[in-house]
Design an enzyme around this catalytic site. Structure first.
Site, PDB file in Angstrom:
ATOM      1  N   LYS A  82       3.179  -8.989-110.997  1.00 35.59           N
ATOM      2  CA  LYS A  82       2.341  -8.106-111.522  1.00 35.59           C
ATOM      3  C   LYS A  82       0.857  -8.799-111.393  1.00 35.59           C
ATOM      4  O   LYS A  82       0.895  -9.912-111.980  1.00 35.59           O
ATOM      5  CB  LYS A  82       2.649  -7.623-112.856  1.00 35.59           C
ATOM      6  N   SER A 157       2.903   0.696-116.889  1.00 36.20           N
ATOM      7  CA  SER A 157       1.779   0.307-115.870  1.00 36.20           C
ATOM      8  C   SER A 157       2.317  -0.635-114.842  1.00 36.20           C
ATOM      9  O   SER A 157       1.649  -0.841-113.822  1.00 36.20           O
ATOM     10  CB  SER A 157       0.980  -0.382-116.922  1.00 36.20           C
ATOM     11  N   SER A 181       5.867  -0.395-120.351  1.00 37.96           N
ATOM     12  CA  SER A 181       5.440  -0.458-119.086  1.00 37.96           C
ATOM     13  C   SER A 181       6.389  -1.404-118.207  1.00 37.96           C
ATOM     14  O   SER A 181       6.101  -1.489-116.789  1.00 37.96           O
ATOM     15  CB  SER A 181       3.878  -1.255-119.149  1.00 37.96           C
TER      16      SER A 181
END
Lengths: 488, 98
Positions: A82, A157, A181
């Site tokens: 990420k 997210s 997330s």
């Protein structure tokens, strides 16, 4: 292997076995992932940066290490990272314009650990800007699409990481989870994701959103792979004072397949009117499956559940308003042209932050401002205590709690973008877990009529990662749900 | 229409505190969004939290102390490499003192 084009479909456990037997090489495996990335990225947009050259170098180094014997389990395994993790020498944008040119001079602790294991990083995955969102639509680099249906969101997210694993662009990935997330995108994309207990994994080098809630965790195709990744990530770090010094168990050894006598709490507040009946049915079926395996279902109550979102959006935004004060255009990132210092700050932040980030900074600043602190922020922190106590009480009667991850399957792109509150409500089943600092596992437990994955959440007491992984693995082994590959 | 939770003037004040220059179009939009969210969080008012301790942190370690020693080696060039504007070994900013 009969067909090298399918190497990206291997689990980490199987790929590691083949690498160690030297039936495949990491270079080969990495190239297959990079080819897959090249093929599907134009449709998916799961990556912000693909680090092809560095990945192939890492793969070669991993192959040399494996040849030398004694390589760790993740050696040579291609992973997606990420874009919230500081990666030395590779751009780290946090999906924000304000960090679009930021190249960290250091590695986050978990990145350094994975490098030490010889893992291969294929690229930095897409996300909601500063991890603020539930759909990855708040990225300055465009939304990630759901590999099961390109007209739908991947969740957020950490949507890029979830989509990348689901689409076979990498074998596992790192996400972060502040309010859901990791779990919500895992659910929407039909993969496994775990948010560990707060403090289980170091947050050093992870761009901070809400420091008392943020936690690092992996995505994988199976619970076993998630266990392998978590073991490599967890553990004490002198660079993160909140990080626990508890020894890290061998999570894989906990996967016995045995859930007989396990007490599964079923909270009535998580099966409510308004949720998608297909989601409820799938989770209820999974519960029946556990009963058939010898687990015992216990009705429990988490009475403050309906206050969790209100509590979260005060605590998280207050912390965010402080954490994001550092983006001022002075030491790194993008700077706006301005004549004086104050205008420089104000213009830099106006141009650098997206709408949702501004909204949360504003809300948090307001909640902390003179005259409102007691009514909003202090009150929310007290309600947080009540939410924690709910779980403390519940875990006196059960070993794990099973719920849906989200009230619906993946929604349409754009569907909730103009209504922040509706977007916030998609985290209704995941947010309490962060407020209480508990570990939560998301695994696929079915598909709706459109073929969209449905996720089940298994919540544990603090540091009960072994129990929730064992519970998830037992369901996976039961064969009740056969994971479906996206047609993409 | 219920009473406004936040006025345009307050939005402008908060934006100044947060050092964000608001475009004119953004002001009313933000006010409406914040108003909606603040109305929603009002539901916390239903709960009696008298005598309840606030939860600031959920970790087990509290706030451990460590000795105040430098553990990293200074590397000014690496720290300055990301500076939008620099002058020799310094971060350069607009004039602050007239």
């Amino acid at each position: 292997m009969s067909s090298s084009t399918e190497l990206n479909r291997l689990t980490i456990a199987d790929a590691a076995a083949l690498l160690h037997k030297r039936e495949i090489s990491s270079a080969e495996l990495t190239r297959v992932c990079l080819d897959r990335i090249a093929a599907v990225e134009p449709q998916l947009n799961a990556f912000i940066t693909v680090t092809q050259k560095a990945a192939l170098e890492q793969a070669d180094a991993a192959d040399r290490r494996i040849k030398g014997g004694d390589a760790p389990p993740l050696c040579g395994i291609p992973l997606g990272i990420k874009d919230i993790y500081a990666t030395k020498g590779a751009t780290t944008t946090c999906a924000s314009k304000i960090l679009s040119n930021f190249v960290p001079p250091f590695d986050a602790t978990v990145i350094a650990k994975l490098r030490g294991e010889g893992a291969v990083f294929v690229g930095k995955t897409n996300m909601d800007e500063f991890a603020m969102g539930s759909s990855t639509e708040n990225s300055a680099f465009g939304p990630t699409k759901n590999p099961h249906d390109l007209t739908r969101v991947a969740g957020g997210s950490s949507g890029g990481s979830a989509a990348a694993v689901a689409a076979g662009e990498c074998l596992g990935a790192l996400g972060t989870d502040t309010g859901g997330s990791i779990r919500e995108p895992a659910s929407f994309c039909g993969v496994t994701g775990i948010k560990p207990t707060y403090s289980r994994v170091s947050r050093y080098g992870v761009v901070a959103y809400a420091s008392s809630l943020d936690q690092v965790g992996p995505f994988a195709k199976t619970v076993r792979d998630a266990a392998i990744l978590l073991r490599a990530l967890a553990g004490h770090d002198p660079h993160d004072s909140t990080c626990s010094a508890r020894p890290v168990p061998d999570y894989e050894r906990a996967l016995t397949g045995d859930v007989s006598g396990l007490r599964i709490g079923v909270p009535k507040e998580y099966f409510v009117a308004g949720m998608d009946p297909t989601v409820e049915r799938a989770v209820r079926e999974a519960l029946k499956c556990y009963e058939a395996m010898g687990a015992k279902l216990v009705d429990i109550t988490l009475p403050h559940t309906s206050y969790a979102i209100a509590c979260y959006y005060l605590v998280a935004t207050a912390e965010a308003s402080a954490n994001l004060a550092r983006y001022d255009g002075i030491r790194y990132g993008v700077r706006a042209a301005a004549e004086d210092m104050i205008s420089l700050y104000e213009m830099t932040r106006a141009q650098g932050f997206g709408a949702e980030v501004k909204r949360r900074i504003m809300l948090g600043t307001f909640a902390l401002s003179a005259g409102y602190y007691d009514a909003y922020y202090l009150k929310a922190m007290k309600v947080r205590t009540l939410i924690r106590r709910d779980f403390d009480c519940a875990f006196e009667d059960c070993d794990v709690i099973v719920t849906p991850v989200a009230p619906t399957t993946a929604f349409k792109l754009g569907e909730k973008m103009n209504d922040p509150l509706t977007m916030y409500l998609s985290d209704i089943f995941t947010i309490s877990v962060n407020l209480a600092g508990l570990p939560g596992l998301a695994i696929p437990c079915g598909y709706d009529a459109n073929g969209l994955p449905i996720g089940m959440q298994i919540i544990g007491a603090p540091f009960a990662e072994e129990t929730i992984l064992r519970t998830g693995d037992a369901f996976e082994r039961s064969g009740a749900v056969i994971p479906r590959r996206p047609a993409l | 229409m219920a009473e406004k939770k936040i006025t345009l003037e307050q939005v402008r004040h908060v934006a100044r505190l947060a050092r964000i220059d608001l475009y004119p179009d953004d002001e009313e939009r933000l006010r409406t969004d914040m108003d909606q969210i603040l109305s929603y969080v009002d539901k916390l008012g239903e709960l009696d939290v008298n005598g309840i301790e606030p939860t600031v942190q959920v970790g087990e370690s509290g706030a451990p102390m460590r000795s105040d020693e430098v553990t990293n080696s200074p590397n000014a060039e690496a720290m300055l490499a990301n500076a939008p504007v620099r002058h020799r070994g310094y971060f350069k900013v607009p004039k602050i003192i007239e």
